[in-house]
Structures are given as structure tokens and as C-alpha cells.
Design an enzyme around this catalytic site. Structure first.
Site, PDB file in Angstrom:
ATOM      1  N   HIS A  56     -19.112 -12.896  33.218  1.00  0.00           N
ATOM      2  CA  HIS A  56     -19.044 -14.358  33.206  1.00  0.00           C
ATOM      3  C   HIS A  56     -20.309 -14.982  33.783  1.00  0.00           C
ATOM      4  CE1 HIS A  56     -17.059 -18.152  32.642  1.00  0.00           C
ATOM      5  NE2 HIS A  56     -17.227 -18.491  33.896  1.00  0.00           N
ATOM      6  N   GLN A  61     -26.938 -22.440  35.762  1.00  0.00           N
ATOM      7  CA  GLN A  61     -26.552 -22.743  37.147  1.00  0.00           C
ATOM      8  C   GLN A  61     -27.326 -21.918  38.174  1.00  0.00           C
ATOM      9  OE1 GLN A  61     -22.189 -22.759  37.416  1.00  0.00           O
ATOM     10  NE2 GLN A  61     -22.071 -24.080  35.635  1.00  0.00           N
ATOM     11  N   ARG A  82     -18.752 -30.083  40.817  1.00  0.00           N
ATOM     12  CA  ARG A  82     -18.935 -30.179  39.371  1.00  0.00           C
ATOM     13  C   ARG A  82     -19.772 -31.413  38.991  1.00  0.00           C
ATOM     14  NH1 ARG A  82     -14.354 -30.773  34.674  1.00  0.00           N
ATOM     15  NH2 ARG A  82     -14.117 -32.807  35.637  1.00  0.00           N
ATOM     16  N   HIS A 205     -13.469 -23.752  26.346  1.00  0.00           N
ATOM     17  CA  HIS A 205     -13.878 -23.869  27.765  1.00  0.00           C
ATOM     18  C   HIS A 205     -12.721 -23.633  28.709  1.00  0.00           C
ATOM     19  CE1 HIS A 205     -14.666 -25.856  31.602  1.00  0.00           C
ATOM     20  NE2 HIS A 205     -15.907 -25.443  31.414  1.00  0.00           N
ATOM     21  N   ARG A 208      -8.104 -27.598  29.675  1.00  0.00           N
ATOM     22  CA  ARG A 208      -8.430 -29.019  29.864  1.00  0.00           C
ATOM     23  C   ARG A 208      -9.294 -29.508  28.706  1.00  0.00           C
ATOM     24  NH1 ARG A 208     -12.011 -28.569  33.835  1.00  0.00           N
ATOM     25  NH2 ARG A 208     -11.452 -26.553  34.673  1.00  0.00           N
ATOM     26  N   HIS A 231     -11.885 -20.256  30.696  1.00  0.00           N
ATOM     27  CA  HIS A 231     -11.616 -20.542  32.112  1.00  0.00           C
ATOM     28  C   HIS A 231     -10.137 -20.888  32.206  1.00  0.00           C
ATOM     29  CE1 HIS A 231     -15.933 -22.216  32.422  1.00  0.00           C
ATOM     30  NE2 HIS A 231     -15.888 -21.228  33.299  1.00  0.00           N
ATOM     31  N   GLU A 234      -8.096 -21.972  37.614  1.00  0.00           N
ATOM     32  CA  GLU A 234      -9.051 -21.731  38.718  1.00  0.00           C
ATOM     33  C   GLU A 234      -8.727 -22.601  39.922  1.00  0.00           C
ATOM     34  OE1 GLU A 234     -13.108 -22.787  37.826  1.00  0.00           O
ATOM     35  OE2 GLU A 234     -13.852 -21.728  39.587  1.00  0.00           O
ATOM     36  N   HIS A 268     -11.207 -16.305  36.073  1.00  0.00           N
ATOM     37  CA  HIS A 268     -10.640 -16.775  37.338  1.00  0.00           C
ATOM     38  C   HIS A 268      -9.138 -16.463  37.403  1.00  0.00           C
ATOM     39  CE1 HIS A 268     -14.498 -18.542  37.987  1.00  0.00           C
ATOM     40  NE2 HIS A 268     -14.354 -19.477  37.080  1.00  0.00           N
ATOM     41  N   ASP A 319     -20.994 -15.742  37.416  1.00  0.00           N
ATOM     42  CA  ASP A 319     -20.594 -17.136  37.137  1.00  0.00           C
ATOM     43  C   ASP A 319     -21.683 -18.163  37.456  1.00  0.00           C
ATOM     44  OD1 ASP A 319     -17.474 -18.904  37.868  1.00  0.00           O
ATOM     45  OD2 ASP A 319     -19.294 -19.540  36.853  1.00  0.00           O
TER      46      ASP A 319
HETATM   47  C1  NGQ Z   1     -18.197 -24.495  34.427  1.00  0.00           C
HETATM   48  N1  NGQ Z   1     -17.474 -23.411  36.421  1.00  0.00           N
HETATM   49  O1  NGQ Z   1     -17.892 -24.755  33.277  1.00  0.00           O
HETATM   50  O2  NGQ Z   1     -19.343 -24.230  34.835  1.00  0.00           O
HETATM   51  C2  NGQ Z   1     -17.105 -24.380  35.442  1.00  0.00           C
HETATM   52  C3  NGQ Z   1     -16.924 -25.709  36.142  1.00  0.00           C
HETATM   53  C4  NGQ Z   1     -15.128 -26.887  34.791  1.00  0.00           C
HETATM   54  C5  NGQ Z   1     -16.502 -22.828  37.155  1.00  0.00           C
HETATM   55  N2  NGQ Z   1     -15.307 -23.063  36.787  1.00  0.00           N
HETATM   56  C6  NGQ Z   1     -16.594 -26.863  35.210  1.00  0.00           C
HETATM   57  N3  NGQ Z   1     -16.814 -22.051  38.158  1.00  0.00           N
HETATM   58  O3  NGQ Z   1     -14.424 -25.876  34.956  1.00  0.00           O
HETATM   59  O4  NGQ Z   1     -14.712 -27.937  34.263  1.00  0.00           O
HETATM   60 ZN    ZN Z   2     -17.364 -20.447  34.464  1.00  0.00          ZN
END
Ligand code: NGQ
Ligand code: ZN
Length: 453
Positions: A56, A61, A82, A205, A208, A231, A234, A268, A319
Site C-alpha cells: 500500500h 505523500q 487529510r 478508494h 465513502r 481502503h 480505518e 487498514h 502507505d
Molecule cells: C488517502 N490515506 O487516500 O491517502 C488516505 C486518506 C481518505 C489513509 N487512509 C484519505 N491513510 O481516506 O479519505
Molecule cells: Zn491509503
């Protein structure tokens, strides 16, 4: 060079002595010669293991690691982090994403990751328009993997909504905006990049950002056998929002779709009911545990003992890249469980009491499965992705192979990886990547711009 003599090689069945590893011109292991006699003048390595898959990654980032650790006016959370991450995301250019990813992958290789799964959603330009070449950003990341030599599973991300109930994307999510058709066009545009080093999958993603109906359509459109990552669960807030919107918990909702099988990686999966732990284990999917990021973001702890007891598969990912060491990832995974349960030696079974071996072997298998590529073991037909450890380090002086992984994971912070081979090509020698200087220079140039943000 297409063979390596190892006094100790970590094979699928465990450590074996006096092994010669053979690989072919394509970089696939072609023979594992046991009880091999060393030839006159043949180089002999001491400890040789399979490279680890980083299941992942959000490569961009890496550029913000260390930049979000100051307390804000309001209570800091995953969600305030975020917001900061989105600010960075809006500024990254194609040139910068390639420079950042190449640097990250060099660091990953130097620490023992030989493959990475890129959860990629920076599709559009900063103003929200598609690039002339819609696959521009994904191709830059694949180019960075080629520059570094790391194996790549590219996962273009479907990102349609800001939250459950089909809520419209926020303005600061405009670079991610995509629907099923656009993602499948990306997958098709990337097909020609597929080879022994590169696989193409897909990732809704999260629940959500994508509806079950969209996920069903994506699953139906994807070529058979390709990896699918998501995801999930989490943060508690996501679980509550999912319950409010659907009456179901996230993992419960996804498992009920009947789509989840061994192609899937649920990233996660931090907040699970016991029934979800069982359901996830039985599905054959991989849980993608990212302990250093989950610690950095305050997510919580995965329910590892119950999941192991149910026969669940897991792998590890860096990540957000606050760390790029599989050793630190595994150490954090085990220590998090020890702190949570106030016990010791959690990641183990009656069949494998060595915590280091259980962690490394499980993450090799889960990471390989999640990557959709033939990696993760020293066996014919798998990629010749090899790690040679530094036998001159005091920790490894005279160590028995049965204690090697416990020593490597739990006895200090020095990087013990000396040489790294990917597809039979040595890309790290004596701790240094063969292109380290120029990749680091390009990264430094890019960071001078980004640090001024
Ligand atoms: C991301 N990262 O997409 O980078 C996500 C945060 C989200 C992590 N979950 C953003 N660690 O989940 O909406
Ligand atoms: Zn992620």
C-alpha cells in the site's frame, strides 16, 4: 550473472543451507539447487531472503513526511491531517510525482521492499482538468518504478464521492474526480505497460468515495484475475457514517456484495466486529496493515490474534511513507498488539512460534497475493527478487539462521540489507542504490519547491 550461492537461503519451507539460486534472462527464478557445492572462486553470500512486497503506497505523500506533526488550534485528527494532505496533493506536478516516487522507491529497495502496490488517485491537474494524456500521472509513477527497478502494481483509484450517500466531491478533491468509465479507460491505457515487472489492477478508494453499484460495475469490467484494493474501516467515524447511511458496517457491507475473494486487499480494516474478522479471513482476501501510518494517524489497532486464529492473510504497506522499512512496519505491527493486549509474542502460531519468521513469512505471502504478481518466495517461476543481508554487522555475527529474523526485526535500527536484486538485476550494492545520486538530486530539487508551500 544469473545465479547466487547462499550459505543460508530462506525458502518457502524455511531456512536451507548451501543453496544455489538460478534465474533466467527474464529475471525469473529457474532453479533452486539444494546441497550445492560451492565452485572454485564462486562468491558466497551468507543470508539470502526473498524481497518484501509493499502492498500500500501513496507515493506523493513521501514529500510531506514529517511536515504534519505540529499541533493545530483544534484537536488534531486523521481528518485534519487529510486537509493538510489535500493541500500538498493540489500542487504536485507530473515531473514532481516522478521525482518523489523514484526517491521513495530507492528508499524502499534499500530497506528490503522489492515490489510496491501504488494506490494512485492524483489523476487530474491542479485545476481539476484531465491532462491531455489522462494516464500522465500513472505513467510517471510507472516510469519512476522503472528508474529504481522496483516491481510495480499500479492501482488507478475510483473516486466519485466525498462521503456515503453519494455526496459531491469537495473542491479540494478535484484532482481525484473519476467515474467507472474513466478508470476503465485508464486501465486500458496502461495495459501496454504490463510486463514481468508491472501489473495493472484497480482500487475503489473507499466505500465513502465509491458506491457498491460502482464497485460491482468496476469488478465486472476489470480483466479476470487483476488485484482490487480498497481502503476500509480505518477510522471509527467512517464506520459510524456507513452504519448511519446503510445500516451496515463497512466490511460487513462489502462482504455482503459477494465480490470479495483472493484478488482483493482490504487496506487498514482497523475497526471490525468479530463477525467481520471471521468473514474477512474466510473470504481469502488480504488485510493490508499499515502500522506506521495507522500509528501516525491515530487509527487504532487491527485485531491480529483473532484474524490469525481464523486463518486470515495479511501483508504490510508503508502507505503515507512516514517509514519505508518493512522491518519497522513489522515491528510496529507486533508491538501495537503487545501494547493493546499487554502480552508478548502475539504474531505466532503453534506451527510457527518464531515471531520474526511468522511476521516475515505471512507478509511475504500476503504481499505477493495482493500484488497480483509471482513474487514473495525463493521458488522456481517467481521473480528473482532477493535480499542479501550484511553478514559483517555485529547483530549477525555468528547468529543461527533460526534466530535471524527475530534478530533482524527486534534487535536495533540499523538497516541490515546489503545487496538487493530485482528480477535478477542487482539494484542495491553495499547499501547504495545504483542510481541513488541522480534520483536523490532530482528529489532534492523538487523538495526545494514543495517545502516553500
Ligand atoms: C488517502 N490515506 O487516500 O491517502 C488516505 C486518506 C481518505 C489513509 N487512509 C484519505 N491513510 O481516506 O479519505
Ligand atoms: Zn491509503
Amino acid at each position: 550473472m544469473n545465479s547466487l550461492y547462499a550459505r543460508h537461503a530462506y525458502l518457502p519451507q524455511g531456512w536451507s543451507e548451501n543453496v544455489r539460486l538460478h534465474w533466467n534472462a527474464h529475471g525469473d527464478l529457474s532453479g533452486i539447487e539444494l546441497h550445492a557445492q560451492v565452485r572454485p572462486g564462486e562468491p558466497q553470500e551468507n543470508f539470502v531472503l526473498p524481497g518484501m512486497s509493499n502492498l500500500h503506497s501513496h507515493a506523493f505523500q513521501r514529500a510531506m513526511a514529517g511536515m504534519t506533526e505540529s499541533a493545530g488550534e483544534s484537536k488534531d485528527s486523521f481528518w485534519t491531517w487529510r486537509d493538510l494532505m489535500y493541500r500538498y496533493a493540489l500542487h504536485i506536478t507530473p515531473e514532481q510525482i516522478q521525482a518523489i516516487a523514484a526517491q521513495l522507491y530507492v528508499e524502499c529497495l534499500r530497506h528490503g521492499y522489492t515490489a510496491v502496490c501504488e494506490f494512485h488517485y492524483l489523476h487530474r491537474a491542479g485545476d481539476g482538468a484531465w491532462y491531455v494524456n489522462p494516464a500522465e500521472m500513472a505513467q510517471r509513477i510507472i516510469a519512476a518504478a522503472a528508474q529504481s527497478g522496483i516491481g510495480m502494481t499500479m492501482l488507478p483509484v475510483l473516486y466519485s464521492y466525498a462521503d456515503f450517500g453519494g455526496q459531491a466531491l469537495r473542491h479540494d478533491q478535484r484532482r481525484f474526480a473519476s467515474d467507472v468509465q474513466e478508470i476503465m479507460k485508464l486501465v486500458q491505457a496502461l495495459e501496454s505497460a504490463r510486463n514481468a515487472q508491472v501489473e495493472i489492477g484497480v482500487a475503489p478508494h473507499s466505500l465513502r468515495a465509491a458506491s457498491i453499484e460502482q464497485i460491482r460495475a468496476l469488478h465486472a469490467a476489470l480483466p479476470v484475475g487483476r488485484p482490487i484494493h480498497i481502503h476500509i474501516a480505518e477510522q471509527q467515524k467512517e464506520v459510524e457514517a456507513c452504519l448511519a447511511a446503510t445500516g451496515k458496517r463497512p466490511v460487513e457491507l462489502l462482504l455482503e456484495s459477494g465480490l470479495v475473494d483472493s484478488r482483493w486487499c482490504l487496506v487498514h480494516a482497523t475497526h471490525l466486529h468479530p463477525s467481520e474478522v471471521q468473514g474477512l479471513a474466510v473470504s481469502g482476501a488480504v488485510a493490508g496493515i499499515c502500522s506506521t501510518t495507522e500509528g501516525n494517524l491515530g487509527d487504532g489497532f487491527f485485531d491480529l490474534p483473532d484474524y490469525i486464529a481464523a486463518g486470515g492473510r495479511f501483508g504490510i504497506g508503508s502507505d503515507s511513507h512516514v517509514s519505508h522499512s518493512p522491518i519497522e512496519e513489522l515491528r510496529w505491527l507486533e508491538y501495537g498488539q503487545r501494547l493493546r493486549l499487554q502480552g508478548r509474542n502475539i504474531a505466532s502460531t503453534s506451527g510457527q512460534r518464531q515471531v520474526g519468521d511468522f511476521l516475515w513469512q505471512s507478509a511475504l505471502q500476503g504481499g505477493a497475493q495482493a500484488s497480483g504478481r509471482k513474487i514473495g518466495q525463493l521458488a522456481s517461476g517467481c521473480r528473482a527478487d532477493l535480499l542479501v543481508l550484511d553478514e559483517n554487522h555485529p547483530n549477525l555475527d555468528g547468529v543461527a539462521s533460526r534466530d535471524l529474523l527475530n534478530t533482524w526485526i527486534f534487535a536495533g535500527n540499523d538497516n541490515l540489507v546489503r545487496d538487493v536484486y530485482v528480477g535478477g538485476q542487482r539494484v542495491v550494492q553495499d547499501g547504495r542504490h545504483i542510481h541513488q545520486a541522480q534520483i536523490q538530486a532530482a528529489y532534492g530539487h523538487c523538495m526545494r519547491t514543495l517545502r516553500a508551500l
